[in-house]
Design a protein around this motif. Structure first.
Motif, short mmCIF file in Angstrom:
data_model
loop_
_atom_site.label_atom_id
_atom_site.label_comp_id
_atom_site.label_asym_id
_atom_site.label_seq_id
_atom_site.Cartn_x
_atom_site.Cartn_y
_atom_site.Cartn_z
N VAL A 146 0.85 -1.19 0.00
CA VAL A 146 0.00 0.00 0.00
C VAL A 146 0.88 1.24 0.00
O VAL A 146 1.84 1.33 0.76
N LYS A 147 0.55 2.18 -0.88
CA LYS A 147 1.28 3.47 -0.92
C LYS A 147 0.27 4.59 -0.65
O LYS A 147 -0.62 4.84 -1.44
N ARG A 163 3.47 9.21 2.18
CA ARG A 163 4.02 8.22 3.10
C ARG A 163 4.86 7.20 2.35
O ARG A 163 4.75 7.06 1.13
N GLU A 164 5.67 6.47 3.09
CA GLU A 164 6.49 5.43 2.50
C GLU A 164 5.63 4.23 2.10
O GLU A 164 4.59 3.97 2.71
N PHE A 165 6.07 3.51 1.09
CA PHE A 165 5.41 2.26 0.69
C PHE A 165 5.48 1.28 1.85
O PHE A 165 6.49 1.18 2.54
N ARG A 183 -8.95 5.78 1.17
CA ARG A 183 -9.56 6.01 -0.14
C ARG A 183 -8.54 6.40 -1.20
O ARG A 183 -8.63 5.95 -2.34
N ASN A 184 -7.60 7.26 -0.89
CA ASN A 184 -6.64 7.73 -1.89
C ASN A 184 -5.36 6.89 -1.94
O ASN A 184 -4.42 7.25 -2.65
N ASP A 185 -5.34 5.80 -1.18
CA ASP A 185 -4.17 4.92 -1.22
C ASP A 185 -4.08 4.21 -2.56
O ASP A 185 -5.10 3.95 -3.22
N GLU A 186 -2.87 3.87 -2.94
CA GLU A 186 -2.64 3.03 -4.11
C GLU A 186 -2.33 1.62 -3.62
O GLU A 186 -1.40 1.42 -2.84
N LEU A 187 -3.14 0.66 -4.04
CA LEU A 187 -2.95 -0.73 -3.64
C LEU A 187 -2.24 -1.48 -4.75
O LEU A 187 -2.60 -1.37 -5.92
#
Length: 219
Positions: free
Chosen positions: A182-183, A187-189, A200-204
């Motif tokens: 999750v990114k 924030r750091e990966f 909601r705006n996280d990249e999975l």
């Protein structure tokens, strides 16, 4: 010749758009790369940017002259002649290079390359087209096909899962997919753990079969 630890020696045959991109990338990564093309004009064009020699890899004598057997890996990037591609690949395999990558331009070409022993066969145009098609569809931020029906994709957290942990969402049990990481913005990966919260705006980064991923996004 001594090489930096962690590097591979790679022979790239053919300096069209695909081959030159592969060779230039390997060179930038400080791998021990040598590019080969039979066209003296192409060789001259690239001579100031990457290590390159002029040779026809369909000629067994040329294979011996550049001592192809010393390389760990070879990439046959010839796209203008199926015959030349297959002959060059066969010559390199005969020279003892087992880690052979080859560009194909058709299903029949790919079949022949696999039959003679090419370990990795790439159809650059169709692979790129498939990836762009998935990206254009709007469902994915990035898309990589791993093997057969298995893919790794990057997506925003689906709205119905926002605020839940991976364990609470029962992602693997319900969909059969794995959240690799999750990114979050700014924030750091982080690797996907059971207690990782998906905002909601996280990249999975998720992995699984295409049908499983489609079901996950459609829920």
């Amino acid at each position: 010749m001594a090489r930096k630890k962690g590097t591979k020696s790679v022979l790239v045959v053919g300096l069209g758009r695909f081959g030159s991109s592969v060779a230039a990338t390997l060179n930038e990564m400080e791998q021990d790369v040598l590019a080969v093309d039979k066209d003296p004009e192409i060789v001259a064009r690239w001579s100031s940017q990457i290590p390159v020699v002029q040779a026809d890899m369909t000629d067994v004598m040329a294979i011996e002259r550049i001592d192809a057997s010393q390389f760990d890996t070879a990439v046959v990037a010839i796209g203008d002649s199926i015959e030349a591609s297959v002959i060059a690949a066969g010559n390199l395999l005969d020279a003892g290079i087992t880690d052979l990558w080859a560009k194909s331009v058709s299903i029949q070409h790919a079949r022949i390359l696999r039959r003679i022993g090419a370990r990795h066969v790439i159809n650059a145009e169709s692979d790129a087209g498939k990836r762009i098609g998935h990206l254009v569809s709007g469902n994915y931020l990035d898309y990589i096909e791993i093997e057969g029906m298995h893919t790794v994709v990057k997506v925003h957290t689906p709205q119905h899962l926002a605020g839940k942990t991976i364990a609470e969402a029962e992602i693997h049990d319900k969909y059969g997919i794995v959240v690799v990481g999750v990114k979050s913005p700014g924030r750091e990966f982080q690797y996907g753990e059971n207690d990782t919260v998906m905002r909601r705006n996280d990249e999975l980064i998720i992995a699984g079969r295409q049908s499983q991923i489609d079901k996950f996004l459609a829920s």
